[in-house]
Design a protein around this motif. Structure first.
Motif, PDB file in Angstrom:
ATOM      1  N   TYR A 199     -35.783  57.567   7.949  1.00 45.02           N
ATOM      2  CA  TYR A 199     -36.963  57.389   8.779  1.00 45.02           C
ATOM      3  C   TYR A 199     -37.793  56.184   8.321  1.00 45.02           C
ATOM      4  N   GLU A 200     -37.863  55.966   7.037  1.00 40.95           N
ATOM      5  CA  GLU A 200     -38.652  54.831   6.548  1.00 40.95           C
ATOM      6  C   GLU A 200     -38.082  53.519   7.074  1.00 40.95           C
ATOM      7  N   GLY A 201     -36.747  53.397   7.066  1.00 39.77           N
ATOM      8  CA  GLY A 201     -36.126  52.196   7.620  1.00 39.77           C
ATOM      9  C   GLY A 201     -36.300  52.107   9.125  1.00 39.77           C
ATOM     10  N   TYR A 202     -36.179  53.244   9.794  1.00 38.61           N
ATOM     11  CA  TYR A 202     -36.371  53.295  11.248  1.00 38.61           C
ATOM     12  C   TYR A 202     -37.784  52.866  11.617  1.00 38.61           C
ATOM     13  N   ARG A 203     -38.776  53.414  10.916  1.00 37.41           N
ATOM     14  CA  ARG A 203     -40.163  53.083  11.233  1.00 37.41           C
ATOM     15  C   ARG A 203     -40.438  51.599  10.989  1.00 37.41           C
ATOM     16  N   THR A 204     -39.928  51.071   9.887  1.00 34.92           N
ATOM     17  CA  THR A 204     -40.120  49.652   9.576  1.00 34.92           C
ATOM     18  C   THR A 204     -39.534  48.781  10.680  1.00 34.92           C
ATOM     19  N   ARG A 205     -38.329  49.151  11.128  1.00 32.52           N
ATOM     20  CA  ARG A 205     -37.662  48.358  12.167  1.00 32.52           C
ATOM     21  C   ARG A 205     -38.412  48.432  13.493  1.00 32.52           C
ATOM     22  N   MET A 206     -38.823  49.617  13.908  1.00 30.42           N
ATOM     23  CA  MET A 206     -39.492  49.763  15.194  1.00 30.42           C
ATOM     24  C   MET A 206     -40.861  49.094  15.200  1.00 30.42           C
ATOM     25  N   GLU A 207     -41.560  49.156  14.081  1.00 28.00           N
ATOM     26  CA  GLU A 207     -42.843  48.463  14.001  1.00 28.00           C
ATOM     27  C   GLU A 207     -42.655  46.953  14.078  1.00 28.00           C
ATOM     28  N   HIS A 208     -41.552  46.465  13.511  1.00 27.14           N
ATOM     29  CA  HIS A 208     -41.271  45.026  13.523  1.00 27.14           C
ATOM     30  C   HIS A 208     -41.047  44.517  14.942  1.00 27.14           C
ATOM     31  N   ILE A 209     -40.404  45.314  15.796  1.00 28.45           N
ATOM     32  CA  ILE A 209     -40.116  44.891  17.167  1.00 28.45           C
ATOM     33  C   ILE A 209     -41.129  45.447  18.165  1.00 28.45           C
ATOM     34  N   ASP A 210     -42.207  46.063  17.650  1.00 28.16           N
ATOM     35  CA  ASP A 210     -43.251  46.647  18.486  1.00 28.16           C
ATOM     36  C   ASP A 210     -42.684  47.700  19.422  1.00 28.16           C
ATOM     37  N   GLY A 211     -41.784  48.526  18.885  1.00 28.97           N
ATOM     38  CA  GLY A 211     -41.170  49.589  19.664  1.00 28.97           C
ATOM     39  C   GLY A 211     -41.880  50.915  19.457  1.00 28.97           C
ATOM     40  N   THR A 212     -41.445  51.926  20.197  1.00 31.12           N
ATOM     41  CA  THR A 212     -42.008  53.265  20.060  1.00 31.12           C
ATOM     42  C   THR A 212     -41.511  53.902  18.769  1.00 31.12           C
ATOM     43  N   VAL A 213     -42.431  54.390  17.951  1.00 31.03           N
ATOM     44  CA  VAL A 213     -42.084  55.055  16.697  1.00 31.03           C
ATOM     45  C   VAL A 213     -42.320  56.551  16.872  1.00 31.03           C
ATOM     46  N   TYR A 214     -41.241  57.309  16.905  1.00 28.10           N
ATOM     47  CA  TYR A 214     -41.390  58.760  16.976  1.00 28.10           C
ATOM     48  C   TYR A 214     -41.778  59.298  15.605  1.00 28.10           C
ATOM     49  N   PRO A 215     -42.567  60.361  15.578  1.00 23.46           N
ATOM     50  CA  PRO A 215     -42.975  60.923  14.282  1.00 23.46           C
ATOM     51  C   PRO A 215     -41.800  61.559  13.559  1.00 23.46           C
ATOM     52  N   PHE A 216     -41.924  61.663  12.251  1.00 22.73           N
ATOM     53  CA  PHE A 216     -40.853  62.262  11.463  1.00 22.73           C
ATOM     54  C   PHE A 216     -40.575  63.695  11.893  1.00 22.73           C
ATOM     55  N   ASP A 217     -41.606  64.404  12.346  1.00 17.69           N
ATOM     56  CA  ASP A 217     -41.419  65.794  12.772  1.00 17.69           C
ATOM     57  C   ASP A 217     -40.327  65.929  13.825  1.00 17.69           C
ATOM     58  N   PHE A 218     -40.212  64.948  14.712  1.00 20.12           N
ATOM     59  CA  PHE A 218     -39.177  65.008  15.741  1.00 20.12           C
ATOM     60  C   PHE A 218     -37.793  65.024  15.106  1.00 20.12           C
ATOM     61  N   PHE A 219     -37.564  64.124  14.161  1.00 23.17           N
ATOM     62  CA  PHE A 219     -36.258  64.066  13.506  1.00 23.17           C
ATOM     63  C   PHE A 219     -36.019  65.309  12.650  1.00 23.17           C
ATOM     64  N   ASP A 220     -37.065  65.791  12.029  1.00 22.94           N
ATOM     65  CA  ASP A 220     -36.933  66.985  11.208  1.00 22.94           C
ATOM     66  C   ASP A 220     -36.537  68.187  12.068  1.00 22.94           C
ATOM     67  N   HIS A 221     -37.057  68.253  13.285  1.00 23.19           N
ATOM     68  CA  HIS A 221     -36.736  69.372  14.170  1.00 23.19           C
ATOM     69  C   HIS A 221     -35.357  69.227  14.820  1.00 23.19           C
ATOM     70  N   LEU A 222     -34.689  68.120  14.596  1.00 20.77           N
ATOM     71  CA  LEU A 222     -33.309  67.981  15.071  1.00 20.77           C
ATOM     72  C   LEU A 222     -32.307  68.638  14.128  1.00 20.77           C
ATOM     73  N   ARG A 223     -32.738  69.024  12.937  1.00 17.29           N
ATOM     74  CA  ARG A 223     -31.786  69.545  11.954  1.00 17.29           C
ATOM     75  C   ARG A 223     -31.049  70.804  12.407  1.00 17.29           C
ATOM     76  N   PRO A 224     -31.636  71.675  13.270  1.00 15.15           N
ATOM     77  CA  PRO A 224     -30.850  72.820  13.745  1.00 15.15           C
ATOM     78  C   PRO A 224     -29.604  72.426  14.548  1.00 15.15           C
ATOM     79  N   MET A 225     -29.544  71.177  15.025  1.00 12.00           N
ATOM     80  CA  MET A 225     -28.348  70.725  15.721  1.00 12.00           C
ATOM     81  C   MET A 225     -27.584  69.716  14.849  1.00 12.00           C
ATOM     82  N   ALA A 226     -27.525  70.011  13.572  1.00  9.32           N
ATOM     83  CA  ALA A 226     -26.886  69.109  12.609  1.00  9.32           C
ATOM     84  C   ALA A 226     -25.438  68.813  12.962  1.00  9.32           C
TER      85      ALA A 226
END
Length: 344
Positions: A199-226
């Motif tokens: 997520y840290e790399g994802y956030r850095t990249r999306m901020e660099h291109i002025d893209g939408t940054v989803y919160p970490f909670d979204f990715f954390d809640h994807l774990r049930p579909m691992a």
């Protein structure tokens, strides 16, 4: 929403948790048009991790669940208004296992009841072109399909050697040069710790291109579909250099490359090309037929468009239908068209 005389009952719920997980996913498993984005776990992650209000529509026949139409209320960028959309992020559309014509009619009739106040339009975003079978009924009810957009699909069934040779020479060269660096790349368990590092790399990249940054909670809640996630981790010279989170759409034999997490600091090592190359080979080794690069817009001058195109994928259209539920939508749609026309 009222039930129909035919024995079909149509209801709406404002949380996925109002429905039994197994019961919901059984409908997904029965429908040929289904995608991973229709699954309970993906919808739950959107609801819990992004906080988008849900407006899911259900169709039952004699208490048997036969149809699903997931929707969320999401803001319309640069406006004070919202849209009811199926689905964002991801792709949606109605799933109907039987009594299709009648059930679809009742679903469409119920949409305006779910749009009130600032919610001025209903949007359907579909990745599976077989949803075109519903185009005529949708247009009859006022849906417009003129919106344009697309993405690149790579045919993995051709095998890696053919895919590599048909890439643009600049992509082949970048992959070869990336391999010359001391690097390790693998898919890792989508644990909270591994997702946090990604997520840290994802956030850095999306901020660099002025893209939408989803919160970490979204990715954390994807774990049930691992079992549907591919979390790629790349190290260069012993240092973590970013990764990628892909989604396995077993329903349509496709790997969706949605979330890139390679910071620009590692571009000189051709880190992005190494990650894509790994995902292609992973998809082939695991029996998938296609790799989906995600949204690429419809502008050949866009940098992301050109980058993805050079991997040799085929540009295919996304399917969009939009139906106004308020007079305000006409003004917003006109403003959007002007913005797209003059933004560049």
């Amino acid at each position: 929403m009222a039930g129909a005389d035919s024995g079909l009952t149509v209801t709406a719920v404002d949380t996925i948790q109002a429905i039994d997980r197994t019961r919901w996913n059984e409908v997904v498993d029965r429908c040929d048009l289904a995608t991973v984005f229709h699954r309970y776990e993906w919808l739950e992650a959107i609801e819990r991790g992004l906080g988008y209000p849900a407006r899911h529509i259900l169709v039952e026949k004699d208490t048997n669940l036969i149809g699903l139409f997931p929707n969320f209320i999401v803001g319309i960028p640069k406006t004070p208004f919202d849209r009811l959309t199926s689905i964002y992020p991801g792709f949606g559309g109605p799933l109907l296992s039987t009594d299709v014509a009648e059930a679809l009619s009742h679903l469409i009739e119920g949409i305006p009841d779910l749009c009130a106040g600032r919610t001025i339009v209903h949007e359907i975003r579909a990745s599976n072109t077989n949803f075109l079978r519903y185009n005529d009924p949708l247009e009859t009810e006022g849906y417009d399909s003129s919106r344009a957009g697309g993405r690149f699909l790579l045919n993995l069934a051709r095998g890696y050697d053919v895919i590599f040779e048909e890439m643009d020479s600049s992509r082949r060269r970048a992959i070869r040069r990336g391999r010359d660096h001391d690097h390790e790349i693998d898919d890792v368990e989508p644990s909270r710790a591994n997702l946090r590092r990604f997520y840290e790399g994802y956030r850095t990249r999306m901020e660099h291109i002025d893209g939408t940054v989803y919160p970490f909670d979204f990715f954390d809640h994807l774990r049930p579909m691992a079992d549907r996630l591919v979390l790629v981790s790349l190290t260069i010279d012993g240092e973590y250099a970013g990764g990628f989170l892909a989604l396995c759409n077993d329903e349509q034999s496709t790997v969706h490359g949605f979330f890139a997490g390679v910071p620009s600091a590692y571009f000189e090592y051709h880190a992005s090309e190494l990650v894509y190359d790994y995902l292609f080979r992973w998809g082939i080794d695991n029996g998938y037929e296609r790799y989906d690069f995600g949204g690429s817009g419809a502008n050949f001058e866009d940098g992301a468009f050109r980058f993805k195109e050079k991997f040799g994928g085929r540009l295919v259209p996304n399917l969009y239908w939009e139906r106004a539920t308020s007079p305000a939508w006409r003004l917003v749609k006109t403003g959007r068209s002007l913005y797209w026309r003059y933004a560049n």
